[in-house]
Design a protein around this motif. Structure first.
Motif, PDB file in Angstrom:
ATOM      1  N   UNK A 319      16.801  54.125  17.030  1.00 22.50           N
ATOM      2  CA  UNK A 319      17.730  52.991  17.091  1.00 22.50           C
ATOM      3  C   UNK A 319      18.808  53.270  18.134  1.00 22.50           C
ATOM      4  N   UNK A 320      18.898  52.389  19.125  1.00 27.99           N
ATOM      5  CA  UNK A 320      19.857  52.524  20.219  1.00 27.99           C
ATOM      6  C   UNK A 320      20.843  51.365  20.136  1.00 27.99           C
ATOM      7  N   UNK A 321      22.112  51.668  19.898  1.00 24.57           N
ATOM      8  CA  UNK A 321      23.171  50.665  19.794  1.00 24.57           C
ATOM      9  C   UNK A 321      23.894  50.574  21.132  1.00 24.57           C
ATOM     10  N   UNK A 322      23.940  49.389  21.707  1.00 23.43           N
ATOM     11  CA  UNK A 322      24.545  49.186  23.013  1.00 23.43           C
ATOM     12  C   UNK A 322      25.839  48.395  22.859  1.00 23.43           C
ATOM     13  N   UNK A 323      26.928  48.898  23.457  1.00 24.78           N
ATOM     14  CA  UNK A 323      28.229  48.216  23.552  1.00 24.78           C
ATOM     15  C   UNK A 323      28.741  47.707  22.207  1.00 24.78           C
ATOM     16  N   UNK A 324      29.139  48.638  21.316  1.00 22.52           N
ATOM     17  CA  UNK A 324      29.416  48.274  19.922  1.00 22.52           C
ATOM     18  C   UNK A 324      30.804  47.673  19.667  1.00 22.52           C
ATOM     19  N   UNK A 325      31.128  46.557  20.329  1.00 21.44           N
ATOM     20  CA  UNK A 325      32.298  45.782  19.893  1.00 21.44           C
ATOM     21  C   UNK A 325      31.873  44.903  18.714  1.00 21.44           C
ATOM     22  N   UNK A 326      32.626  45.055  17.597  1.00 25.21           N
ATOM     23  CA  UNK A 326      32.367  44.229  16.420  1.00 25.21           C
ATOM     24  C   UNK A 326      33.563  43.374  16.049  1.00 25.21           C
ATOM     25  N   UNK A 327      34.763  43.925  16.231  1.00 24.94           N
ATOM     26  CA  UNK A 327      35.959  43.213  15.789  1.00 24.94           C
ATOM     27  C   UNK A 327      37.189  43.801  16.467  1.00 24.94           C
ATOM     28  N   UNK A 328      38.312  43.091  16.371  1.00 24.86           N
ATOM     29  CA  UNK A 328      39.585  43.566  16.897  1.00 24.86           C
ATOM     30  C   UNK A 328      39.916  42.947  18.240  1.00 24.86           C
ATOM     31  N   UNK A 329      41.051  43.351  18.771  1.00 23.79           N
ATOM     32  CA  UNK A 329      41.480  42.851  20.067  1.00 23.79           C
ATOM     33  C   UNK A 329      42.349  43.900  20.739  1.00 23.79           C
ATOM     34  N   UNK A 330      42.369  43.857  22.047  1.00 26.28           N
ATOM     35  CA  UNK A 330      43.185  44.773  22.836  1.00 26.28           C
ATOM     36  C   UNK A 330      43.328  44.208  24.229  1.00 26.28           C
ATOM     37  N   UNK A 331      44.556  44.165  24.743  1.00 22.89           N
ATOM     38  CA  UNK A 331      44.784  43.665  26.088  1.00 22.89           C
ATOM     39  C   UNK A 331      44.321  42.223  26.232  1.00 22.89           C
ATOM     40  N   UNK A 332      43.542  41.979  27.258  1.00 24.66           N
ATOM     41  CA  UNK A 332      43.051  40.614  27.492  1.00 24.66           C
ATOM     42  C   UNK A 332      41.936  40.233  26.534  1.00 24.66           C
ATOM     43  N   UNK A 333      41.428  41.220  25.789  1.00 22.00           N
ATOM     44  CA  UNK A 333      40.284  40.959  24.921  1.00 22.00           C
ATOM     45  C   UNK A 333      40.776  40.464  23.561  1.00 22.00           C
ATOM     46  N   UNK A 334      41.081  39.191  23.516  1.00 23.01           N
ATOM     47  CA  UNK A 334      41.474  38.559  22.260  1.00 23.01           C
ATOM     48  C   UNK A 334      40.734  37.232  22.155  1.00 23.01           C
ATOM     49  N   UNK A 335      40.605  36.766  20.922  1.00 22.76           N
ATOM     50  CA  UNK A 335      39.890  35.519  20.713  1.00 22.76           C
ATOM     51  C   UNK A 335      38.387  35.648  20.728  1.00 22.76           C
ATOM     52  N   UNK A 336      37.891  36.877  20.698  1.00 26.02           N
ATOM     53  CA  UNK A 336      36.442  37.068  20.686  1.00 26.02           C
ATOM     54  C   UNK A 336      35.895  36.786  19.292  1.00 26.02           C
ATOM     55  N   UNK A 337      34.650  36.335  19.198  1.00 24.81           N
ATOM     56  CA  UNK A 337      34.058  36.114  17.869  1.00 24.81           C
ATOM     57  C   UNK A 337      33.893  37.435  17.134  1.00 24.81           C
ATOM     58  N   UNK A 338      34.234  37.442  15.848  1.00 24.83           N
ATOM     59  CA  UNK A 338      34.152  38.651  15.040  1.00 24.83           C
ATOM     60  C   UNK A 338      32.781  38.721  14.368  1.00 24.83           C
ATOM     61  N   UNK A 339      32.233  39.920  14.302  1.00 24.59           N
ATOM     62  CA  UNK A 339      30.914  40.096  13.712  1.00 24.59           C
ATOM     63  C   UNK A 339      31.040  40.377  12.219  1.00 24.59           C
ATOM     64  N   UNK A 340      30.136  39.833  11.402  1.00 27.49           N
ATOM     65  CA  UNK A 340      30.114  40.199   9.981  1.00 27.49           C
ATOM     66  C   UNK A 340      29.544  41.598   9.740  1.00 27.49           C
ATOM     67  N   UNK A 341      28.988  42.211  10.769  1.00 28.08           N
ATOM     68  CA  UNK A 341      28.395  43.544  10.646  1.00 28.08           C
ATOM     69  C   UNK A 341      29.489  44.584  10.837  1.00 28.08           C
ATOM     70  N   UNK A 342      29.551  45.547   9.928  1.00 29.27           N
ATOM     71  CA  UNK A 342      30.601  46.552   9.931  1.00 29.27           C
ATOM     72  C   UNK A 342      30.133  47.847  10.604  1.00 29.27           C
ATOM     73  N   UNK A 343      31.071  48.664  11.080  1.00 23.87           N
ATOM     74  CA  UNK A 343      30.670  49.945  11.663  1.00 23.87           C
ATOM     75  C   UNK A 343      29.835  50.790  10.714  1.00 23.87           C
ATOM     76  N   UNK A 344      30.157  50.775   9.432  1.00 22.29           N
ATOM     77  CA  UNK A 344      29.396  51.586   8.483  1.00 22.29           C
ATOM     78  C   UNK A 344      27.939  51.145   8.403  1.00 22.29           C
ATOM     79  N   UNK A 345      27.683  49.862   8.712  1.00 27.58           N
ATOM     80  CA  UNK A 345      26.311  49.367   8.689  1.00 27.58           C
ATOM     81  C   UNK A 345      25.473  49.942   9.833  1.00 27.58           C
ATOM     82  N   UNK A 346      26.145  50.533  10.824  1.00 30.19           N
ATOM     83  CA  UNK A 346      25.454  51.048  12.012  1.00 30.19           C
ATOM     84  C   UNK A 346      25.570  52.562  12.129  1.00 30.19           C
ATOM     85  N   UNK A 347      26.026  53.217  11.069  1.00 31.93           N
ATOM     86  CA  UNK A 347      26.267  54.661  11.130  1.00 31.93           C
ATOM     87  C   UNK A 347      24.987  55.463  11.307  1.00 31.93           C
TER      88      UNK A 347
END
Length: 550
Positions: A319-347
């Motif tokens: 299993x290869x996980x690419x670019x794991x943004x799921x939630x949150x915001x920082x700098x210009x990166x705000x207003x992005x859709x939030x994923x229902x999938x949690x980091x623990x689900x991809x551990x």
């Protein structure tokens, strides 16, 4: 113990009759077999190897990988050298790895334990050069197979690191010649007298009944063994008896007997040789650093898990996980859709890939890597943060353009992307090179992981060189007030897909339900390219079916 009998093909029956006729009465059966080896072997290159007093040859077929190495111990009665094109080149072509063939000292001038000591020194030289033990496969044929078993037993007794796996083809395991097939193997091309001469030259003053015979030392704790012998060999019982004792001691042993084949058959152009090379390659791949192999194959799948993030599951389950943004915001990166999938689900993923340091691509990467066993593949900007977060350095692969990372059955080749990559840390502003990745699997799947990139002729080059079948392209962007910033607009993405030559495009980097994938599909109307938009948690398989799994 897993035992297999391979039947004699009609072609090989005819070929073996010819071989026995030519070998009968020859002064040196080994030399005659080498002279009868296939004239047209694989294309190979060789170069000298020397570390300390150990010399040998590196042997490589075209396209070999850098994630493993074969240490090959040649045959020929412990007394003669073997050309690289006899078997070493074939092993390199079959396994896809470079082969080191050491020149161990030869009998009778250098009797036991000279050749064994040289074998162990060659193995240790590979370790000193940085090859992990679990990236080395030890393969021996005839005399070399005997040395292979002796070396494994010596390493096991000394508590030294053992190779990932070992393959022996036709070893002597009992120098007392107590196996019934020694006297009864009248269909073999090797005579009883020739075996005795080889034994006496090799042993010198050593006791045949002592620990020089591998059969006396079969013990638990050996690496996985593949033991091979021809059904007509005088040494058949040597292989069978050692395999049985090793398996009884709790070792993983695969015993393969090739019906109707005499000693030395792997150097000949036979159906059995082709099958054997394929079997060796599959066995070695299965055990090289835990890379999965075997019959448990499924389709490659791609599951979208976030804004620009997705999980590629290979045919063998990596299993290869690419670019794991799921939630949150920082700098210009705000207003992005939030994923229902949690980091623990991809551990439990095996690899985490970050194409560039932007928060909308790296966001939860370190949290996921720290919580599991995965390897982090990233640029230099994220490296210091990963180390500061406690990620072990052996689980970080820092990449720039042209670097290739191998893990299990996956190869990731870094390609330059046309974008920017930067982040702010406690130490200040850091930047590095944005990357795309070409992912290939051992079963032949090819996926272009674009990350963020603009349209360029590079994409046409990647298509010509790597022939991806599937591309994951970021085609969306952010609303900044009344302005929308789009990374790879649908018209450009359509050109990118054509230049890459893919049959499937999976668009990411857009809000689920956005019109952008429809626009991309419209721009590709008339092209044999399928556009597959995915909701968060939705998967696509290489067969084209989708499923929802959250």
């Amino acid at each position: 113990m897993h035992a297999i009998h391979h039947p004699l093909s009609a072609r090989d029956a005819t070929r073996m009759a010819e071989v026995r006729t030519k070998a009968h009465g020859a002064a040196d059966t080994g030399e005659r077999l080498v002279s009868m080896a296939a004239d047209q072997g694989p294309t190979i290159a060789t170069s000298p190897f020397q570390v300390g007093g150990i010399t040998g040859e590196w042997v490589a077929a075209p396209g070999t990988s850098v994630d493993g190495v074969v240490l090959y111990l040649h045959g020929r009665r412990f007394q003669f050298e073997e050309p690289a094109n006899v078997l070493a080149g074939k092993l390199s072509a079959a396994t896809g790895w470079p082969v080191l063939m050491p020149r161990y000292r030869l009998a009778p001038a250098h009797p036991y334990p000279a050749a064994l000591d040289d074998t162990l020194d060659a193995y240790r030289a590979l370790l000193e050069q940085g090859f992990p033990a679990d990236r080395i496969v030890l393969i021996g044929h005839s005399a070399g197979a005997t040395l292979t078993l002796q070396a494994l037993l010596r390493l096991r007794t000394a508590g030294e690191p053992l190779p990932a796996a070992a393959v022996t083809v036709s070893p002597i395991t009992d120098f007392t010649f107590g196996g019934a097939s020694i006297a009864n193997g009248h269909d073999d091309v090797v005579t009883h007298q020739e075996l005795r001469q080889a034994r006496d030259a090799f042993l010198g003053d050593a006791d045949p009944a002592g620990d020089v015979s591998p059969l006396t030392g079969a013990c638990p704790g050996l690496p996985p063994l593949m033991m091979v012998c021809g059904g007509d060999e005088r040494l058949r019982d040597d292989t069978v008896r050692f395999a049985e004792r090793a398996a009884a001691a709790g070792n993983e042993v695969s015993l393969e007997l090739y019906d109707g084949m005499p000693h030395g058959f792997p150097v000949l152009d036979t159906d059995a040789t082709s099958l054997l090379l394929d079997r060796i390659a599959a066995f070695a791949t299965e055990h090289l650093a835990g890379r999965p192999a075997g019959n448990a194959l499924g389709p490659l799948t791609i599951r979208r898990v976030g804004w620009a993030s997705y999980v590629i599951t290979t045919e063998r389950g990596t299993r290869v996980l690419v670019d794991p943004y799921l939630t949150g915001s920082q700098g210009i990166h705000h207003g992005l859709p939030q994923s229902p999938i949690r980091p623990v689900d991809l551990a439990d993923v095996d690899v985490v890939v970050v194409t560039h340091a932007g928060f909308d691509h790296r966001a939860q990467a370190l949290e996921i890597v720290r919580s599991g066993h995965s390897v982090l593949v990233c640029g230099t900007a994220l490296f210091a943060s990963a180390r500061a977060a406690g990620v072990p350095i052996e689980r970080i692969a820092v990449t720039v353009s042209g670097v290739e990372v191998r893990h299990r059955d996956v190869t990731l080749r870094s390609l330059p992307a046309r974008h920017e990559s930067s982040m702010t840390t406690e130490s200040g502003f850091v930047a590095d090179q944005p990357q795309s990745f070409m992912l290939t699997t051992d079963n032949g799947a090819r996926v272009f992981c674009g990350g963020d990139t603009s349209l360029s002729q590079d994409l046409r080059t990647w298509g010509e060189l790597y022939r991806p079948e599937t591309a994951v392209l970021g085609i969306g962007g952010l609303w900044l007030g009344a302005t929308r910033v789009v990374e790879l607009p649908p018209l450009d993405a359509a050109a990118a897909a054509r230049w890459l030559g893919v049959s499937t495009v999976i668009p990411v980097h857009h809000t689920p339900g956005d019109a952008l994938p429809t626009q991309l599909a419209a721009n590709l109307a008339g092209d044999p390219i399928e556009v597959v938009p995915l909701e968060f948690g939705q998967s696509w398989t290489a067969a084209g079916a989708m499923s929802s799994s959250r």
